[in-house]
Motif scaffolding. Sequence first.
Motif, PDB file in Angstrom:
ATOM      1  N   VAL A  16       0.847  -1.200   0.000  1.00 36.99           N
ATOM      2  CA  VAL A  16       0.000   0.000   0.000  1.00 36.99           C
ATOM      3  C   VAL A  16       0.880   1.247   0.000  1.00 36.99           C
ATOM      4  O   VAL A  16       0.522   2.280  -0.565  1.00 36.99           O
ATOM      5  CB  VAL A  16      -0.957  -0.030   1.217  1.00 36.99           C
ATOM      6  CG1 VAL A  16      -1.674   1.279   1.398  1.00 36.99           C
ATOM      7  CG2 VAL A  16      -1.950  -1.164   1.065  1.00 36.99           C
ATOM      8  N   GLY A  17       2.054   1.147   0.598  1.00 33.27           N
ATOM      9  CA  GLY A  17       2.985   2.273   0.622  1.00 33.27           C
ATOM     10  C   GLY A  17       3.420   2.711  -0.761  1.00 33.27           C
ATOM     11  O   GLY A  17       3.760   3.871  -0.975  1.00 33.27           O
ATOM     12  N   LEU A  18       3.408   1.807  -1.723  1.00 37.79           N
ATOM     13  CA  LEU A  18       3.766   2.182  -3.095  1.00 37.79           C
ATOM     14  C   LEU A  18       2.742   3.139  -3.685  1.00 37.79           C
ATOM     15  O   LEU A  18       3.093   4.123  -4.345  1.00 37.79           O
ATOM     16  CB  LEU A  18       3.881   0.933  -3.968  1.00 37.79           C
ATOM     17  CG  LEU A  18       4.979  -0.046  -3.582  1.00 37.79           C
ATOM     18  CD1 LEU A  18       4.855  -1.323  -4.390  1.00 37.79           C
ATOM     19  CD2 LEU A  18       6.323   0.584  -3.782  1.00 37.79           C
ATOM     20  N   GLY A  24       2.146  10.929  -3.077  1.00 36.87           N
ATOM     21  CA  GLY A  24       3.059  11.930  -2.539  1.00 36.87           C
ATOM     22  C   GLY A  24       3.849  12.635  -3.624  1.00 36.87           C
ATOM     23  O   GLY A  24       4.023  13.856  -3.593  1.00 36.87           O
ATOM     24  N   VAL A  25       4.332  11.878  -4.597  1.00 35.88           N
ATOM     25  CA  VAL A  25       5.081  12.482  -5.713  1.00 35.88           C
ATOM     26  C   VAL A  25       4.176  13.407  -6.512  1.00 35.88           C
ATOM     27  O   VAL A  25       4.570  14.523  -6.876  1.00 35.88           O
ATOM     28  CB  VAL A  25       5.696  11.393  -6.610  1.00 35.88           C
ATOM     29  CG1 VAL A  25       6.221  11.966  -7.895  1.00 35.88           C
ATOM     30  CG2 VAL A  25       6.795  10.670  -5.866  1.00 35.88           C
ATOM     31  N   GLY A  26       2.967  12.972  -6.763  1.00 36.34           N
ATOM     32  CA  GLY A  26       2.015  13.828  -7.480  1.00 36.34           C
ATOM     33  C   GLY A  26       1.714  15.097  -6.717  1.00 36.34           C
ATOM     34  O   GLY A  26       1.604  16.181  -7.306  1.00 36.34           O
ATOM     35  N   ALA A  57       9.807  11.233  -1.237  1.00 32.58           N
ATOM     36  CA  ALA A  57       8.596  10.453  -1.491  1.00 32.58           C
ATOM     37  C   ALA A  57       8.934   9.140  -2.193  1.00 32.58           C
ATOM     38  O   ALA A  57       8.363   8.090  -1.874  1.00 32.58           O
ATOM     39  CB  ALA A  57       7.615  11.270  -2.326  1.00 32.58           C
ATOM     40  N   GLU A  58       9.861   9.179  -3.125  1.00 34.33           N
ATOM     41  CA  GLU A  58      10.263   7.961  -3.820  1.00 34.33           C
ATOM     42  C   GLU A  58      10.990   7.002  -2.887  1.00 34.33           C
ATOM     43  O   GLU A  58      10.845   5.790  -3.004  1.00 34.33           O
ATOM     44  CB  GLU A  58      11.164   8.282  -5.008  1.00 34.33           C
ATOM     45  CG  GLU A  58      10.406   8.659  -6.244  1.00 34.33           C
ATOM     46  CD  GLU A  58       9.524   7.544  -6.751  1.00 34.33           C
ATOM     47  OE1 GLU A  58       9.964   6.386  -6.831  1.00 34.33           O
ATOM     48  OE2 GLU A  58       8.374   7.844  -7.060  1.00 34.33           O
ATOM     49  N   LEU A  59      11.775   7.542  -1.959  1.00 29.73           N
ATOM     50  CA  LEU A  59      12.480   6.695  -0.999  1.00 29.73           C
ATOM     51  C   LEU A  59      11.491   5.910  -0.149  1.00 29.73           C
ATOM     52  O   LEU A  59      11.679   4.715   0.084  1.00 29.73           O
ATOM     53  CB  LEU A  59      13.386   7.532  -0.109  1.00 29.73           C
ATOM     54  CG  LEU A  59      14.079   6.776   1.020  1.00 29.73           C
ATOM     55  CD1 LEU A  59      15.096   5.809   0.449  1.00 29.73           C
ATOM     56  CD2 LEU A  59      14.710   7.731   1.982  1.00 29.73           C
ATOM     57  N   LEU A  60      10.434   6.559   0.279  1.00 24.44           N
ATOM     58  CA  LEU A  60       9.430   5.854   1.078  1.00 24.44           C
ATOM     59  C   LEU A  60       8.751   4.757   0.258  1.00 24.44           C
ATOM     60  O   LEU A  60       8.461   3.677   0.776  1.00 24.44           O
ATOM     61  CB  LEU A  60       8.401   6.840   1.617  1.00 24.44           C
ATOM     62  CG  LEU A  60       8.935   7.815   2.657  1.00 24.44           C
ATOM     63  CD1 LEU A  60       7.856   8.808   3.055  1.00 24.44           C
ATOM     64  CD2 LEU A  60       9.441   7.068   3.864  1.00 24.44           C
TER      65      LEU A  60
END
Length: 75
Positions: A16-18, A24-26, A57-60
Amino acid sequence: MDAEAAKFIGAGLAAVGLGLAALGVGNVFAQFLAGALRNPGAADSQQGRLFIGFAAAELLGLLAFVVAMILLFVA
């Protein structure tokens, strides 16, 4: 509950984090664009913060992916 089923449920919850990372990136890019359209002169100075927010955001999202893969194949 079977241990194998619990492993799949945990990996699904970690995945779900993906989706949240994509949101988040958006959100990071949408807020940068909104700010740049309001004050175009300040957009250049804020571009570094844009990339930092994108990377965070990508790291998460990548961490969520790694956790899901560990749950599926290692645990």
